[in-house]
Design a protein around this motif. Structure first.
Motif, short mmCIF file in Angstrom:
data_model
loop_
_atom_site.label_atom_id
_atom_site.label_comp_id
_atom_site.label_asym_id
_atom_site.label_seq_id
_atom_site.Cartn_x
_atom_site.Cartn_y
_atom_site.Cartn_z
N THR A 1 -19.79 -1.15 -16.93
CA THR A 1 -18.67 -1.48 -16.05
C THR A 1 -19.00 -1.13 -14.60
O THR A 1 -19.50 -0.04 -14.32
CB THR A 1 -17.40 -0.72 -16.48
N ILE A 2 -18.73 -2.05 -13.69
CA ILE A 2 -18.95 -1.81 -12.27
C ILE A 2 -17.60 -1.71 -11.57
O ILE A 2 -16.73 -2.55 -11.74
CB ILE A 2 -19.79 -2.92 -11.63
N VAL A 3 -17.45 -0.66 -10.79
CA VAL A 3 -16.25 -0.45 -9.98
C VAL A 3 -16.67 -0.35 -8.53
O VAL A 3 -17.58 0.42 -8.20
CB VAL A 3 -15.50 0.82 -10.40
N THR A 4 -16.04 -1.13 -7.64
CA THR A 4 -16.29 -1.01 -6.21
C THR A 4 -14.98 -0.65 -5.52
O THR A 4 -13.91 -1.17 -5.88
CB THR A 4 -16.84 -2.31 -5.61
N ARG A 5 -15.06 0.25 -4.53
CA ARG A 5 -13.86 0.76 -3.87
C ARG A 5 -14.07 0.70 -2.35
O ARG A 5 -14.96 1.36 -1.82
CB ARG A 5 -13.58 2.19 -4.33
N LEU A 6 -13.24 -0.09 -1.69
CA LEU A 6 -13.36 -0.30 -0.25
C LEU A 6 -12.23 0.33 0.54
O LEU A 6 -12.48 1.02 1.53
CB LEU A 6 -13.39 -1.80 0.08
N TYR A 7 -11.02 0.04 0.12
CA TYR A 7 -9.86 0.37 0.94
C TYR A 7 -9.47 1.85 0.82
O TYR A 7 -9.78 2.51 -0.17
CB TYR A 7 -8.69 -0.53 0.57
N ASP A 8 -8.76 2.31 1.85
CA ASP A 8 -8.40 3.73 1.90
C ASP A 8 -7.64 4.20 0.67
O ASP A 8 -7.77 5.35 0.26
CB ASP A 8 -7.55 4.00 3.14
N ASP A 9 -6.85 3.31 0.07
CA ASP A 9 -6.05 3.71 -1.08
C ASP A 9 -6.76 3.56 -2.41
O ASP A 9 -6.18 3.79 -3.47
CB ASP A 9 -4.72 2.93 -1.10
N GLU A 10 -8.04 3.20 -2.38
CA GLU A 10 -8.78 2.98 -3.63
C GLU A 10 -9.58 4.19 -4.07
O GLU A 10 -9.94 4.29 -5.26
CB GLU A 10 -9.74 1.79 -3.48
N THR A 11 -9.90 5.09 -3.16
CA THR A 11 -10.81 6.18 -3.49
C THR A 11 -10.09 7.52 -3.44
O THR A 11 -9.51 7.88 -2.42
CB THR A 11 -11.99 6.24 -2.52
N PRO A 12 -10.09 8.28 -4.54
CA PRO A 12 -9.48 9.61 -4.51
C PRO A 12 -10.23 10.53 -3.54
O PRO A 12 -11.40 10.29 -3.22
CB PRO A 12 -9.64 10.10 -5.95
N THR A 13 -9.57 11.56 -3.07
CA THR A 13 -10.17 12.43 -2.04
C THR A 13 -11.09 13.48 -2.61
O THR A 13 -11.62 14.30 -1.87
CB THR A 13 -9.07 13.11 -1.22
N ARG A 14 -11.32 13.46 -3.91
CA ARG A 14 -12.23 14.45 -4.49
C ARG A 14 -12.97 13.84 -5.68
O ARG A 14 -12.70 12.73 -6.06
CB ARG A 14 -11.51 15.72 -4.93
#
Length: 302
Positions: free
Chosen positions: A289-302
């Motif tokens: 599975t591939i996950v890509t995260r661009l936007y500020d609300d897509e990536t957790p802070t830790r």
């Protein structure tokens, strides 16, 4: 993989630009995992993955590098093998298409850890790496950003694609890390950030983790950020997510710097801490599975 820390609110880029970033991350991830699936080492995987983004003009590394104050490109990169702590780095290279591969050549063929400037480019030529002219690295977006900076215009509200990096763990549980960057728009000629500094922007140790950092390089150098995460894990037994968050979201901001990191331990536990609003990144799991995260609300802070 990461494609840089910064801010990317939803709606701030076109659908075509979004596809470009996500496709680049996916190609890089697939290039790396193809080698791991073939039984190759994590070191081979991170080099191959970073090369993909160095050739992608969406990212600030290789072909899409920003311009320095003199209108040129100065490229930095580093790579590290968690099996034995071997590492290689280059800084301020101007005529090498893929600095990450040159960093590996420094590690394997020079007897040194870091080479800089024209000496590094000459070393590349002596080892069969083709000469690349500066116009290869030109992109209109980066040129416009330089002109805006020269004109004293405020920084764009959207800050994306600053530095690229990869971390990997292979079937043997060995980890490796690689980082590559074009630096900062309008930086003084000769400025070097954290990306080629082992222990600041890149670190890998099979006992702890592989980590690649991105952000305000001067702060990451002062805080020895990458090694500090590893040291917390080694000396206190902290989990990768806790150690990375403590350094990236607490210690580095206290030094007046912002940024993020991708960190992966030998058990494939991933951390993506950042003190910036967002962090462009992607990952591939064991099941493909591939996950890509661009936007500020897509990536957790830790």
């Amino acid at each position: 993989m990461h494609g840089g820390a910064g801010t990317l609110p939803r709606g701030s880029i076109s659908a075509e630009e979004e596809r470009g970033f996500r496709d680049g991350l996916e190609r890089a991830l697939r290039a790396g995992v193809a080698l791991i699936d073939a039984g190759r080492a994590s070191l081979d995987a991170v080099e191959a993955a970073v090369r993909v983004l160095e050739d992608d003009p969406h990212f600030n590394a290789g072909r899409g590098a920003v311009f320095d104050a003199d209108g040129g490109h100065e490229l930095d990169a580093s790579i590290m093998d968690g099996r034995d702590l071997r590492c290689g780095a280059v800084a301020g290279v101007r005529n090498t298409r893929n600095p990450i591969s040159l960093a590996r050549l420094v590690m394997e063929r020079s007897g040194h850890v870091m080479m800089a400037g024209s000496g590094a480019d000459i070393f590349a030529l002596r080892n069969g790496v083709p000469y690349t002219t500066q116009d290869h690295f030109f992109t209109r977006r980066r040129w416009d950003a330089l002109i805006a900076a020269k004109d004293g215009q405020p920084a764009a509200a959207v800050a994306i694609g600053e530095t690229v990096g990869a971390v990997a763990v292979d079937r043997n549980g060995d980890v490796a890390a690689a980082t590559s960057t074009g630096g900062m728009t309008n930086m003084l000629v000769g400025r070097v950030g954290d990306s080629p500094v082992i222990g600041a922007g890149t670190y890998a140790d099979n006992r702890t983790l592989a980590i690649s950092c991105t952000g305000t390089g001067e702060g990451f150098i002062r805080g020895v950020a990458a090694y500090d995460v590893s040291a917390l894990m080694e000396y206190t037994g902290a989990a990768v997510q806790d150690a990375a968050a403590r350094v990236i979201t607490e210690k580095i901001p206290a030094l007046g710097a912002t940024g993020g990191a991708i960190a992966l331990d030998p058990h494939s536990i991933l951390a993506t801490p950042h003190s910036t609003p967002g962090l462009i990144n992607g990952y591939l799991t064991r099941d493909g599975t591939i996950v890509t995260r661009l936007y500020d609300d897509e990536t957790p802070t830790r």
